[in-house]
Design a protein around this motif. Structure first.
Motif, PDB file in Angstrom:
ATOM      1  N   THR A   6       0.852  -1.188   0.000  1.00 27.70           N
ATOM      2  CA  THR A   6       0.000   0.000   0.000  1.00 27.70           C
ATOM      3  C   THR A   6       0.890   1.241   0.000  1.00 27.70           C
ATOM      4  O   THR A   6       1.854   1.315   0.756  1.00 27.70           O
ATOM      5  CB  THR A   6      -0.898   0.017   1.255  1.00 27.70           C
ATOM      6  N   TRP A   8       1.134   4.486   1.311  1.00 26.81           N
ATOM      7  CA  TRP A   8       0.499   5.293   2.354  1.00 26.81           C
ATOM      8  C   TRP A   8       0.785   6.769   2.139  1.00 26.81           C
ATOM      9  O   TRP A   8       1.887   7.153   1.782  1.00 26.81           O
ATOM     10  CB  TRP A   8       1.005   4.868   3.745  1.00 26.81           C
ATOM     11  N   LYS A  18      -7.040  -2.964   5.171  1.00 28.61           N
ATOM     12  CA  LYS A  18      -5.644  -2.698   4.813  1.00 28.61           C
ATOM     13  C   LYS A  18      -4.689  -3.471   5.712  1.00 28.61           C
ATOM     14  O   LYS A  18      -3.660  -3.968   5.255  1.00 28.61           O
ATOM     15  CB  LYS A  18      -5.368  -1.196   4.878  1.00 28.61           C
TER      16      LYS A  18
END
Length: 161
Positions: A6, A8, A18
């Motif tokens: 991911t 971020w 997530k």
């Protein structure tokens, strides 16, 4: 299927979906034990890297930043007027009124009687005197005291002046 991390960004919310994706990816991407060391390559081939070079010198300090404004100057910049003393007084605020005085309380309960003091030592006084005379004159005697002890008395004549 390969794990896609991911990306971020500041302000992103961490959700259970997530976190579960992260857990699953970590499970699938476990690294196995290290293999055996390989053989040395032939001369002239690309070999192991050499030792690390020396660290470079530290860079110069940057220029000092501009001084910040005082709280008083910031107050003036906000459109307020007055001297610095008035500004400081405004920070303190007005003094409040004194509160009402309470009623006088009831008297407390009487305290316990204190422990009696020790009796003082008894004084010694004279209980009786017995006098002896010689040739009609008092010459001696015995005093009996209140503690029943006795003391001899000697009588002398005072010379005439």
């Amino acid at each position: 299927m390969a794990y896609e991390p991911t990306a971020w960004k500041k302000g992103d919310v961490i959700t259970s979906a997530k976190l579960n994706k992260l857990e699953a990816g970590a499970k699938n991407e476990q690294v196995g034990p290290a293999g055996e060391k390989g053989a040395t390559g032939p001369a002239g081939s690309t070999g192991p890297a050499g030792p690390a070079g020396k660290a470079g010198a530290n860079g110069k300090d940057g220029a000092a930043g501009a001084a910040g404004k005082s709280a008083y100057q910031t107050w003036l910049d906000a459109g307020n007027e007055g001297t610095e003393a008035e500004f400081l007084a405004a920070l303190k605020g007005p003094k409040g009124d004194a509160g009402a005085k309470g009623d006088k309380g009831d008297p407390g309960e009487k305290g316990a009687t204190g422990v009696a003091g020790k009796d003082g030592a008894a004084g010694v006084g004279v209980k009786a005197i017995t006098l002896m005379t010689t040739d009609g004159k008092v010459t001696a005697g015995t005093a009996t005291l209140t503690n029943d002890k006795t003391a001899d008395i000697t009588v002398t004549e005072k010379p005439a002046s």
